[in-house]
Design a protein around this motif. Structure first.
Motif, PDB file in Angstrom:
ATOM      1  N   ASP A 132       0.840  -1.192   0.000  1.00 58.01           N
ATOM      2  CA  ASP A 132       0.000   0.000   0.000  1.00 58.01           C
ATOM      3  C   ASP A 132       0.882   1.251   0.000  1.00 58.01           C
ATOM      4  O   ASP A 132       1.277   1.764   1.035  1.00 58.01           O
ATOM      5  N   LYS A 134       0.111   4.170  -0.697  1.00 60.67           N
ATOM      6  CA  LYS A 134      -0.571   5.383  -0.223  1.00 60.67           C
ATOM      7  C   LYS A 134      -0.146   5.716   1.201  1.00 60.67           C
ATOM      8  O   LYS A 134      -0.218   6.866   1.625  1.00 60.67           O
ATOM      9  N   CYS A 135       0.290   4.710   1.928  1.00 64.48           N
ATOM     10  CA  CYS A 135       0.699   4.917   3.325  1.00 64.48           C
ATOM     11  C   CYS A 135       2.141   5.377   3.444  1.00 64.48           C
ATOM     12  O   CYS A 135       2.596   5.723   4.532  1.00 64.48           O
ATOM     13  N   THR A 137       5.297   7.870   2.255  1.00 73.43           N
ATOM     14  CA  THR A 137       5.715   9.112   1.608  1.00 73.43           C
ATOM     15  C   THR A 137       7.223   9.256   1.746  1.00 73.43           C
ATOM     16  O   THR A 137       7.812   8.815   2.746  1.00 73.43           O
ATOM     17  N   ARG A 151       2.744   5.651   7.412  1.00 73.02           N
ATOM     18  CA  ARG A 151       1.704   6.081   8.344  1.00 73.02           C
ATOM     19  C   ARG A 151       0.335   5.559   7.886  1.00 73.02           C
ATOM     20  O   ARG A 151      -0.426   6.253   7.211  1.00 73.02           O
ATOM     21  N   ALA A 153      -2.373   5.171   9.408  1.00 73.10           N
ATOM     22  CA  ALA A 153      -3.563   5.784  10.031  1.00 73.10           C
ATOM     23  C   ALA A 153      -3.657   7.281   9.737  1.00 73.10           C
ATOM     24  O   ALA A 153      -4.366   8.014  10.429  1.00 73.10           O
ATOM     25  N   GLN A 154      -2.978   7.729   8.693  1.00 74.32           N
ATOM     26  CA  GLN A 154      -2.933   9.155   8.368  1.00 74.32           C
ATOM     27  C   GLN A 154      -4.325   9.768   8.219  1.00 74.32           C
ATOM     28  O   GLN A 154      -4.587  10.876   8.693  1.00 74.32           O
ATOM     29  N   GLU A 155      -5.238   9.049   7.597  1.00 76.39           N
ATOM     30  CA  GLU A 155      -6.579   9.588   7.341  1.00 76.39           C
ATOM     31  C   GLU A 155      -7.384   9.814   8.626  1.00 76.39           C
ATOM     32  O   GLU A 155      -8.379  10.539   8.625  1.00 76.39           O
ATOM     33  N   PHE A 156      -6.945   9.216   9.727  1.00 77.78           N
ATOM     34  CA  PHE A 156      -7.678   9.341  10.993  1.00 77.78           C
ATOM     35  C   PHE A 156      -7.264  10.565  11.813  1.00 77.78           C
ATOM     36  O   PHE A 156      -7.876  10.843  12.845  1.00 77.78           O
ATOM     37  N   PRO A 158      -7.651  13.885  11.647  1.00 74.80           N
ATOM     38  CA  PRO A 158      -8.668  14.873  12.060  1.00 74.80           C
ATOM     39  C   PRO A 158      -9.564  14.359  13.200  1.00 74.80           C
ATOM     40  O   PRO A 158      -9.854  15.107  14.145  1.00 74.80           O
ATOM     41  N   LYS A 159      -9.991  13.099  13.121  1.00 79.25           N
ATOM     42  CA  LYS A 159     -10.836  12.523  14.172  1.00 79.25           C
ATOM     43  C   LYS A 159     -10.059  12.344  15.470  1.00 79.25           C
ATOM     44  O   LYS A 159     -10.605  12.525  16.567  1.00 79.25           O
ATOM     45  N   LYS A 215     -15.063   3.820  14.548  1.00 80.81           N
ATOM     46  CA  LYS A 215     -13.833   3.474  13.831  1.00 80.81           C
ATOM     47  C   LYS A 215     -12.613   3.489  14.751  1.00 80.81           C
ATOM     48  O   LYS A 215     -11.477   3.350  14.282  1.00 80.81           O
TER      49      LYS A 215
END
Length: 317
Positions: A132, A134-135, A137, A151, A153-156, A158-159, A215
């Motif tokens: 993956d 996308k995780c 960089t 990373r 869990a990058q998309e998490f 903001p939450k 989540k």
């Protein structure tokens, strides 16, 4: 290791810091999880001709468990021991802390760091264990060297920031409660919460809050509640990822991963080491459930083991 008791007096009705049942006497427990120090020569007889990779937890392993999370400093002697190990073997520190905080504590360059229970890893190269992209960089550090950040869990984020703010608000009235921002996860410490009723109230408030975030999940540590994203990632997966950056794997017959940790979250890393192909070592002065093959009592024994490991490497080189 958060408290001291006579190990031989432990019985099945007692519990450790995580709430797990403490099993029988320390002596009988050692029969199943023998001392890595006392069995060092036997262990190393299995390591000849293999590539040893050393993985270390931080809190309770390289530093003592303390009341104030920001005061979990490692000794200079321990830092020297880890430095010497890193000169002999690929070495990584895998912690629930945020990665930059662990580096602040350890202050060693020749070591891989995985923070947030492995959800924040920085290495010189990508891992063959991860498809993956996308995780991952790529950036360049201040010395001009390429660095790969992994990373999952990058998309998490903001939450996580939203939950962090809510937790600080919900816990501010409970004396001794500490909410620690570990970037991709959050730790709610209650080691300094003296009143048992306050601990109960704290846990209930945290659990109630996280019910509104399906989540995310709560896991237990030593006098701490860990809030993490519900993703298929843990310290075991981090171990496999880091081996992949070295172009190695847990199934390679010539690779011998060694993981030393004291917490419940380290059990995932112990399980990732295939039976007979590595050394999962638990740090504990009390008998408890673990899948680790060997044990050490406390950080001072961890340091003694690391020093002996360096001497062994130099003797066979």
């Amino acid at each position: 290791m958060g408290y001291q008791q006579n190990p031989e007096s432990m019985c099945k009705s007692k519990f450790d810091d995580v709430g797990e049942t403490i099993l029988g006497s320390y002596t009988s427990w050692l029969a199943k999880h023998p001392s890595a120090l006392e069995n060092f020569d036997e262990m190393m007889s299995k390591a000849k001709g293999k590539v040893i990779v050393v993985f270390l937890d931080y809190d309770g392993t390289l530093s003592p468990i303390v009341k104030e999370p920001d005061q979990a400093f490692m000794s200079e002697a321990m830092r020297s021991a880890v430095h010497e190990v890193s000169l002999c073997f690929p070495t990584a520190i895998v912690s629930g802390r945020r990665r930059d905080k662990v580096f602040e504590f350890v202050q060693l360059e020749n070591v891989y760091y995985a923070g947030s229970h492995g959800m924040d890893i920085s290495t010189p190269s990508a891992s063959k264990m991860c498809s993956d992209h996308k995780c991952q960089t790529r950036t360049t550090d201040e010395k001009g060297n390429e660095v790969v950040h992994f990373r999952p869990a990058q998309e998490f984020l903001p939450k996580i920031e939203e939950i962090l703010k809510a937790l600080k608000d919900k816990t501010k009235g409970i004396k001794g409660a500490i909410v620690e921002d570990n970037k991709f996860c959050i730790s709610v410490h209650f080691r300094q919460v003296i009143n048992d009723e306050d601990v109960r109230i704290l846990k209930k408030r945290v659990e109630k809050l996280i019910e509104g975030y399906p989540k995310f999940r709560i896991s237990s540590g030593k006098k701490v509640m860990e809030i993490r994203p519900r993703i298929d990632w843990d310290k075991g997966r981090a171990l496999q990822y880091l081996l992949g950056t070295l172009d190695l794997g847990t199934s390679d017959n010539n690779v011998l991963p060694m993981y030393i940790g004291d917490d419940k979250t380290d059990e995932d890393a112990f399980r990732a080491i295939q039976v007979g192909q590595g050394f999962p070592i638990v740090v504990s002065s009390t008998p408890k459930e673990t899948v680790a093959s060997y044990s050490l009592r406390e950080p001072t024994e961890v340091m003694a083991f690391l020093i002996r490991l360096v001497k062994w490497r130099k003797s066979v080189s």
